[in-house]
Motif scaffolding. Sequence first.
Motif, PDB file in Angstrom:
ATOM      1  N   GLY A   1      -2.970   3.692  -3.468  1.00  0.00           N
ATOM      2  CA  GLY A   1      -3.606   4.813  -2.790  1.00  0.00           C
ATOM      3  C   GLY A   1      -3.465   4.740  -1.284  1.00  0.00           C
ATOM      4  O   GLY A   1      -3.646   5.731  -0.587  1.00  0.00           O
ATOM      5  N   GLY A   2      -3.162   3.555  -0.765  1.00  0.00           N
ATOM      6  CA  GLY A   2      -2.929   3.389   0.656  1.00  0.00           C
ATOM      7  C   GLY A   2      -4.166   3.330   1.527  1.00  0.00           C
ATOM      8  O   GLY A   2      -4.057   3.257   2.739  1.00  0.00           O
ATOM      9  N   ASP A   3      -5.364   3.353   0.918  1.00  0.00           N
ATOM     10  CA  ASP A   3      -6.571   3.378   1.746  1.00  0.00           C
ATOM     11  C   ASP A   3      -6.758   2.086   2.540  1.00  0.00           C
ATOM     12  O   ASP A   3      -7.322   2.113   3.640  1.00  0.00           O
ATOM     13  CB  ASP A   3      -7.811   3.708   0.922  1.00  0.00           C
ATOM     14  N   THR A   4      -6.272   0.971   2.050  1.00  0.00           N
ATOM     15  CA  THR A   4      -6.379  -0.279   2.802  1.00  0.00           C
ATOM     16  C   THR A   4      -5.533  -0.198   4.065  1.00  0.00           C
ATOM     17  O   THR A   4      -5.978  -0.609   5.139  1.00  0.00           O
ATOM     18  CB  THR A   4      -5.939  -1.480   1.946  1.00  0.00           C
TER      19      THR A   4
ATOM     20  N   ALA B   1       0.824  -1.204   0.000  1.00  0.00           N
ATOM     21  CA  ALA B   1       0.000   0.000   0.000  1.00  0.00           C
ATOM     22  C   ALA B   1       0.857   1.253   0.000  1.00  0.00           C
ATOM     23  O   ALA B   1       0.455   2.299   0.491  1.00  0.00           O
ATOM     24  CB  ALA B   1      -0.931  -0.013   1.218  1.00  0.00           C
TER      25      ALA B   1
ATOM     26  N   GLU C   1       0.963   2.827   9.518  1.00  0.00           N
ATOM     27  CA  GLU C   1       1.662   4.027   9.091  1.00  0.00           C
ATOM     28  C   GLU C   1       2.942   3.721   8.338  1.00  0.00           C
ATOM     29  O   GLU C   1       3.490   4.598   7.697  1.00  0.00           O
ATOM     30  CB  GLU C   1       1.947   4.906  10.305  1.00  0.00           C
TER      31      GLU C   1
ATOM     32  N   ASN D   1      -2.094  -1.706  -3.620  1.00  0.00           N
ATOM     33  CA  ASN D   1      -3.046  -0.670  -3.252  1.00  0.00           C
ATOM     34  C   ASN D   1      -2.290   0.652  -3.129  1.00  0.00           C
ATOM     35  O   ASN D   1      -2.018   1.120  -2.034  1.00  0.00           O
ATOM     36  CB  ASN D   1      -3.755  -1.037  -1.941  1.00  0.00           C
TER      37      ASN D   1
ATOM     38  N   ASP E   1      -4.855   2.406   5.695  1.00  0.00           N
ATOM     39  CA  ASP E   1      -5.552   3.318   6.604  1.00  0.00           C
ATOM     40  C   ASP E   1      -6.600   2.599   7.438  1.00  0.00           C
ATOM     41  O   ASP E   1      -6.852   2.964   8.584  1.00  0.00           O
ATOM     42  CB  ASP E   1      -6.203   4.465   5.828  1.00  0.00           C
ATOM     43  N   LEU E   2      -7.224   1.571   6.881  1.00  0.00           N
ATOM     44  CA  LEU E   2      -8.235   0.811   7.627  1.00  0.00           C
ATOM     45  C   LEU E   2      -7.665   0.200   8.898  1.00  0.00           C
ATOM     46  O   LEU E   2      -8.367   0.037   9.890  1.00  0.00           O
ATOM     47  CB  LEU E   2      -8.818  -0.311   6.761  1.00  0.00           C
TER      48      LEU E   2
ATOM     49  N   ALA F   1       2.401   4.442  -1.540  1.00  0.00           N
ATOM     50  CA  ALA F   1       2.064   5.396  -2.592  1.00  0.00           C
ATOM     51  C   ALA F   1       3.161   5.433  -3.646  1.00  0.00           C
ATOM     52  O   ALA F   1       4.348   5.429  -3.336  1.00  0.00           O
ATOM     53  CB  ALA F   1       1.860   6.787  -1.994  1.00  0.00           C
TER      54      ALA F   1
END
Length: 110
Positions: free
Chosen positions: A43-46, A16, A53, A41, A48-49, A18
């Motif tokens: 965009g890194g949104d996974t 994840a 970090e 992934n 974030d769930l 970027a």
Amino acid sequence: MARDFQGRALVLALDANAGETSAMVSAAAKKAGLTLPVYLNPGGDTADLFGTEMTTTTVVIDGAGVLRYCGRFNDGGRIAYAEEALKAVLAGIEVAVKTTRHDGCSILRK
């Protein structure tokens, strides 16, 4: 672990970070000798769930989508946190260690 639990659990890697491309991830996986599936992934949104970090963070999610473990894969080879958590989930019992001190995991959601 992917081979050991094949047919009983999905063990995969998730990149994840970027800006990383599938070509970059494929090259890194090949260099590391990874044979498990690697999902991208960018965009890194996974991440974030899970409150991740930084890499590398290991998570175990049960069949209902509940996060059961977040933290280190192991403790330098002495304690196999991820494997023990996965075995507990597959046995239908409570995961003994739900989180470990790890730079990549800042929160654990229940």
